[in-house]
Write an enzyme that holds these catalytic residues in place. Sequence first.
Site, PDB file in Angstrom:
ATOM      1  N   SER A 254       0.711  -1.252   0.149  1.00  0.00           N
ATOM      2  CA  SER A 254      -0.114  -0.056  -0.111  1.00  0.00           C
ATOM      3  C   SER A 254       0.817   1.168  -0.008  1.00  0.00           C
ATOM      4  O   SER A 254       1.616   1.477  -0.897  1.00  0.00           O
ATOM      5  CB  SER A 254      -0.952   0.006   1.002  1.00  0.00           C
ATOM      6  OG  SER A 254      -1.932   1.017   1.065  1.00  0.00           O
TER       7      SER A 254
ATOM      8  N   HIS B  92      -7.859   1.731  -2.141  1.00  0.00           N
ATOM      9  CA  HIS B  92      -7.607   0.804  -3.230  1.00  0.00           C
ATOM     10  C   HIS B  92      -9.049   0.147  -3.707  1.00  0.00           C
ATOM     11  O   HIS B  92      -9.084  -1.076  -3.814  1.00  0.00           O
ATOM     12  CB  HIS B  92      -6.735  -0.412  -2.492  1.00  0.00           C
ATOM     13  CG  HIS B  92      -5.603  -0.085  -2.141  1.00  0.00           C
ATOM     14  ND1 HIS B  92      -4.577   0.635  -3.070  1.00  0.00           N
ATOM     15  CD2 HIS B  92      -4.935   0.021  -0.803  1.00  0.00           C
ATOM     16  CE1 HIS B  92      -3.549   0.965  -2.254  1.00  0.00           C
ATOM     17  NE2 HIS B  92      -3.761   0.704  -1.155  1.00  0.00           N
TER      18      HIS B  92
END
Length: 305
Positions: free
Chosen positions: A91, A195
């Site tokens: 991430s 995301h």
Amino acid sequence: MAHAWRKEAASMTCHVVLFPGLGVQRRSMGPVSSAATRRWWPRLTRSLASTTRTASWPARSSPSPRSTWSAPWRSKHTERAPPPDIAMGHSLGEYNALQAAGAFDFADGLALVQARARATARVPGVMLAVVGLPQHQVREALDAIGTPEVQIANFNTARQLVLSGPSRDIDRVRPAMHLAGARLTRLLKISGPFHSTHMAPAGQRFMPAAQSARVQAPSVPVIANLTARPHRAADLRSSLVRHLTNPVLWRQSVEWLWREHGGLAAHTGRHPAMPGPLHLTELGGGQVLTRMIDRLRSEHLAGIA
């Protein structure tokens, strides 16, 4: 045609450096390399002057993961430690990996993370970790209760996924996951549905900063969350934008690493699993990603898909 950076012999050790993302901050994580952090602390606080209240060291709360984990990496280089063969970030940690590999410098990376934070701050939503269910059962449970707004955001292992979506929909999904057989669900310490397609407006706001950023080809391969393949310099700016709206393909990235660099054997920085061609070094003082890779290996060897 083989990449020039690929190890020529399977017996050679491949050094992989891992950078965790948000949600794992804690007090006293900075002193992992306090000397290096002190050297960069003035520059960091100047850059964050609008949002940082105190610039003393040690601070009451730790600096961001991006700044904290970049410092020990630079410290390793000043001590002439060998460079990595591959960098991987989970991430937001992908920004650390890219900076460590020279895709942009510390100041430019910090500016990108600030722009990303400003762009995403207005997007409401949460993220939920689901442990113990394979992907198909998670999707079946989502379809059964009719929650198209909830999307799979992280493919961490075969039976550890993360969902993103509006808070009200995640509240509906959580008991359904337990009814489907999930061993554990946990809300992440992250304020936003990262995301997922919910971040599309944020991606548009972030695009000018990403497109104008000074970037170059990484000096070593950085495996992209977006594709589970090494970043391509020509696509780097657009990949940073798409990173917001697409899932983290962590499991797929690790599987690519195994295929390219010697199979399932792994030798971690703290607890060797099996002698083998991969050596993992996780920055930040924790073992979140190392344990995740160990779990992936166990699942694979047990035939869990």
